[in-house]
Design a protein around this motif. Structure first.
Motif, PDB file in Angstrom:
ATOM      1  N   ASN A 118       0.851  -1.189   0.000  1.00  0.00           N
ATOM      2  CA  ASN A 118       0.000   0.000   0.000  1.00  0.00           C
ATOM      3  C   ASN A 118       0.885   1.237   0.000  1.00  0.00           C
ATOM      4  OD1 ASN A 118      -2.376   1.430  -0.024  1.00  0.00           O
ATOM      5  ND2 ASN A 118      -2.550   1.467   2.194  1.00  0.00           N
ATOM      6  N   GLY A 119       0.451   2.260  -0.690  1.00  0.00           N
ATOM      7  CA  GLY A 119       1.229   3.490  -0.767  1.00  0.00           C
ATOM      8  C   GLY A 119       0.474   4.677  -0.211  1.00  0.00           C
ATOM      9  N   THR A 120       1.212   5.562   0.446  1.00  0.00           N
ATOM     10  CA  THR A 120       0.669   6.836   0.893  1.00  0.00           C
ATOM     11  C   THR A 120       1.667   7.919   0.532  1.00  0.00           C
ATOM     12  OG1 THR A 120       1.651   6.612   3.092  1.00  0.00           O
ATOM     13  CG2 THR A 120      -0.614   5.846   2.838  1.00  0.00           C
ATOM     14  N   VAL A 121       1.178   9.144   0.411  1.00  0.00           N
ATOM     15  CA  VAL A 121       2.045  10.262   0.058  1.00  0.00           C
ATOM     16  C   VAL A 121       2.137  11.208   1.241  1.00  0.00           C
ATOM     17  CG1 VAL A 121       2.313  12.263  -1.452  1.00  0.00           C
ATOM     18  CG2 VAL A 121       1.455  10.107  -2.377  1.00  0.00           C
ATOM     19  N   ARG A 122       3.357  11.566   1.600  1.00  0.00           N
ATOM     20  CA  ARG A 122       3.602  12.617   2.581  1.00  0.00           C
ATOM     21  C   ARG A 122       4.996  13.173   2.332  1.00  0.00           C
ATOM     22  NH1 ARG A 122       3.929   7.891   5.509  1.00  0.00           N
ATOM     23  NH2 ARG A 122       5.848   7.606   6.671  1.00  0.00           N
ATOM     24  N   ASP A 123       5.153  14.449   2.609  1.00  0.00           N
ATOM     25  CA  ASP A 123       6.450  15.124   2.441  1.00  0.00           C
ATOM     26  C   ASP A 123       7.019  14.947   1.029  1.00  0.00           C
ATOM     27  OD1 ASP A 123       6.304  15.807   5.166  1.00  0.00           O
ATOM     28  OD2 ASP A 123       7.238  13.906   5.736  1.00  0.00           O
ATOM     29  N   ASN A 124       6.170  15.028   0.007  1.00  0.00           N
ATOM     30  CA  ASN A 124       6.588  14.894  -1.396  1.00  0.00           C
ATOM     31  C   ASN A 124       7.308  13.585  -1.698  1.00  0.00           C
ATOM     32  OD1 ASN A 124       5.484  17.327  -2.191  1.00  0.00           O
ATOM     33  ND2 ASN A 124       7.331  18.467  -1.687  1.00  0.00           N
ATOM     34  N   ALA A 125       6.930  12.530  -0.985  1.00  0.00           N
ATOM     35  CA  ALA A 125       7.507  11.212  -1.224  1.00  0.00           C
ATOM     36  C   ALA A 125       6.394  10.172  -1.202  1.00  0.00           C
ATOM     37  CB  ALA A 125       8.554  10.877  -0.167  1.00  0.00           C
ATOM     38  N   LEU A 126       6.598   9.098  -1.966  1.00  0.00           N
ATOM     39  CA  LEU A 126       5.710   7.957  -1.930  1.00  0.00           C
ATOM     40  C   LEU A 126       6.259   6.980  -0.902  1.00  0.00           C
ATOM     41  CD1 LEU A 126       3.388   6.205  -3.058  1.00  0.00           C
ATOM     42  CD2 LEU A 126       5.063   5.330  -4.735  1.00  0.00           C
ATOM     43  N   HIS A 127       5.472   6.679   0.121  1.00  0.00           N
ATOM     44  CA  HIS A 127       5.852   5.723   1.167  1.00  0.00           C
ATOM     45  C   HIS A 127       5.074   4.441   0.940  1.00  0.00           C
ATOM     46  CE1 HIS A 127       7.968   8.636   3.818  1.00  0.00           C
ATOM     47  NE2 HIS A 127       7.231   9.468   3.109  1.00  0.00           N
ATOM     48  N   VAL A 128       5.790   3.323   0.767  1.00  0.00           N
ATOM     49  CA  VAL A 128       5.154   2.042   0.486  1.00  0.00           C
ATOM     50  C   VAL A 128       5.495   1.069   1.610  1.00  0.00           C
ATOM     51  CG1 VAL A 128       4.941   0.147  -1.174  1.00  0.00           C
ATOM     52  CG2 VAL A 128       5.307   2.469  -1.995  1.00  0.00           C
ATOM     53  N   THR A 129       4.469   0.359   2.080  1.00  0.00           N
ATOM     54  CA  THR A 129       4.636  -0.662   3.117  1.00  0.00           C
ATOM     55  C   THR A 129       3.900  -1.922   2.679  1.00  0.00           C
ATOM     56  OG1 THR A 129       2.668   0.090   4.288  1.00  0.00           O
ATOM     57  CG2 THR A 129       4.777   1.040   4.974  1.00  0.00           C
ATOM     58  N   GLY A 130       4.187  -3.022   3.345  1.00  0.00           N
ATOM     59  CA  GLY A 130       3.484  -4.277   3.079  1.00  0.00           C
ATOM     60  C   GLY A 130       4.399  -5.466   3.270  1.00  0.00           C
ATOM     61  N   GLN A 131       3.797  -6.612   3.525  1.00  0.00           N
ATOM     62  CA  GLN A 131       4.566  -7.847   3.718  1.00  0.00           C
ATOM     63  C   GLN A 131       4.988  -8.461   2.393  1.00  0.00           C
ATOM     64  OE1 GLN A 131       5.633  -9.166   6.721  1.00  0.00           O
ATOM     65  NE2 GLN A 131       4.942  -7.149   7.367  1.00  0.00           N
ATOM     66  N   ASN A 132       4.164  -8.263   1.361  1.00  0.00           N
ATOM     67  CA  ASN A 132       4.479  -8.832   0.054  1.00  0.00           C
ATOM     68  C   ASN A 132       3.814  -7.983  -1.018  1.00  0.00           C
ATOM     69  OD1 ASN A 132       1.715  -9.732  -0.451  1.00  0.00           O
ATOM     70  ND2 ASN A 132       2.110 -11.232   1.151  1.00  0.00           N
ATOM     71  N   GLY A 133       4.168  -8.259  -2.244  1.00  0.00           N
ATOM     72  CA  GLY A 133       3.556  -7.541  -3.354  1.00  0.00           C
ATOM     73  C   GLY A 133       4.357  -6.336  -3.788  1.00  0.00           C
ATOM     74  N   GLY A 134       3.682  -5.435  -4.474  1.00  0.00           N
ATOM     75  CA  GLY A 134       4.341  -4.253  -5.001  1.00  0.00           C
ATOM     76  C   GLY A 134       3.343  -3.163  -5.325  1.00  0.00           C
ATOM     77  N   TYR A 135       3.893  -2.011  -5.639  1.00  0.00           N
ATOM     78  CA  TYR A 135       3.108  -0.814  -5.906  1.00  0.00           C
ATOM     79  C   TYR A 135       3.805  -0.111  -7.057  1.00  0.00           C
ATOM     80  CZ  TYR A 135       0.314   3.282  -4.497  1.00  0.00           C
ATOM     81  OH  TYR A 135      -0.583   4.316  -4.434  1.00  0.00           O
ATOM     82  N   GLY A 136       3.100   0.140  -8.154  1.00  0.00           N
ATOM     83  CA  GLY A 136       3.816   0.694  -9.292  1.00  0.00           C
ATOM     84  C   GLY A 136       2.985   1.542 -10.217  1.00  0.00           C
ATOM     85  N   PHE A 137       3.694   2.136 -11.161  1.00  0.00           N
ATOM     86  CA  PHE A 137       3.125   3.048 -12.145  1.00  0.00           C
ATOM     87  C   PHE A 137       3.600   2.644 -13.524  1.00  0.00           C
ATOM     88  CE2 PHE A 137       3.958   5.405  -8.295  1.00  0.00           C
ATOM     89  CZ  PHE A 137       2.804   6.150  -8.091  1.00  0.00           C
ATOM     90  N   ASN A 138       2.710   2.723 -14.513  1.00  0.00           N
ATOM     91  CA  ASN A 138       3.132   2.624 -15.900  1.00  0.00           C
ATOM     92  C   ASN A 138       3.582   4.005 -16.337  1.00  0.00           C
ATOM     93  OD1 ASN A 138       2.517  -0.093 -16.151  1.00  0.00           O
ATOM     94  ND2 ASN A 138       0.405   0.345 -16.695  1.00  0.00           N
ATOM     95  N   VAL A 139       4.663   4.055 -17.091  1.00  0.00           N
ATOM     96  CA  VAL A 139       5.225   5.324 -17.537  1.00  0.00           C
ATOM     97  C   VAL A 139       5.431   5.240 -19.048  1.00  0.00           C
ATOM     98  CG1 VAL A 139       7.124   6.959 -17.306  1.00  0.00           C
ATOM     99  CG2 VAL A 139       6.428   5.588 -15.326  1.00  0.00           C
TER     100      VAL A 139
END
Length: 154
Positions: free
Chosen positions: A26-47
């Motif tokens: 899971n991702g959250t945004v604070r202080d102009n950064a993406l913070h990601v946490t979790g036991q497994n998996g991923g968080y991403g963007f197509n560019v």
């Protein structure tokens, strides 16, 4: 040429769009950064990037634990089971400034963060730019820096 950051939301301002996440990442945004946490998996963007053009990725990564969290740059294909990992790197605890050169030959680029159970991995200052505009802006390129298609991060 004019410098253009191809990453869609480099300071993670406003709503994040075109996100893919899986597992319990899971991702959250604070202080102009993406913070990601979790036991497994991923968080991403197509560019969307140009094909067959040398590109540069620059970013700052702040990991809360050693050698667990990772970043991946993937060249997607029309078959998800044959996506090509161009980079997959893990980071030491603390802040790492990352610079990487790569080339996408077809389809699309996906930028992924893999928390792998750590408390937090923060990604900020993401830049994906054509190398021919990046190099003159930093003083004519990086002497001795690898300019091939792939190079490990970190």
């Amino acid at each position: 040429m004019q410098r253009i950051n191809l990453f869609p939301n480099p300071v993670f301002a406003g709503p994040l769009t075109d996100i893919a996440h899986w597992g319990d990442a899971n991702g959250t945004v604070r202080d102009n950064a993406l913070h990601v946490t979790g036991q497994n998996g991923g968080y991403g963007f197509n560019v969307t990037v140009p094909f067959n053009v040398p590109l540069v990725l620059s970013m700052r990564v702040d990991a809360s634990e050693d050698n667990v969290a990772g970043i991946a740059i993937i060249q997607t294909s029309d078959r998800p089971d044959v996506n090509k990992f161009l980079v997959s790197a893990q980071f030491k605890r603390g802040i790492s400034d990352v610079l990487y050169r790569f080339k996408i030959t077809d389809h699309q680029l996906r930028f992924e963060v893999h928390p792998n159970g750590i408390r937090d991995i923060a990604v900020s200052n993401v830049l994906i730019e054509r190398a021919d505009t990046y190099d003159p802006a930093v003083g004519g390129g990086l002497p001795g820096f690898f300019t091939g298609d792939t190079m490990p991060l970190g």
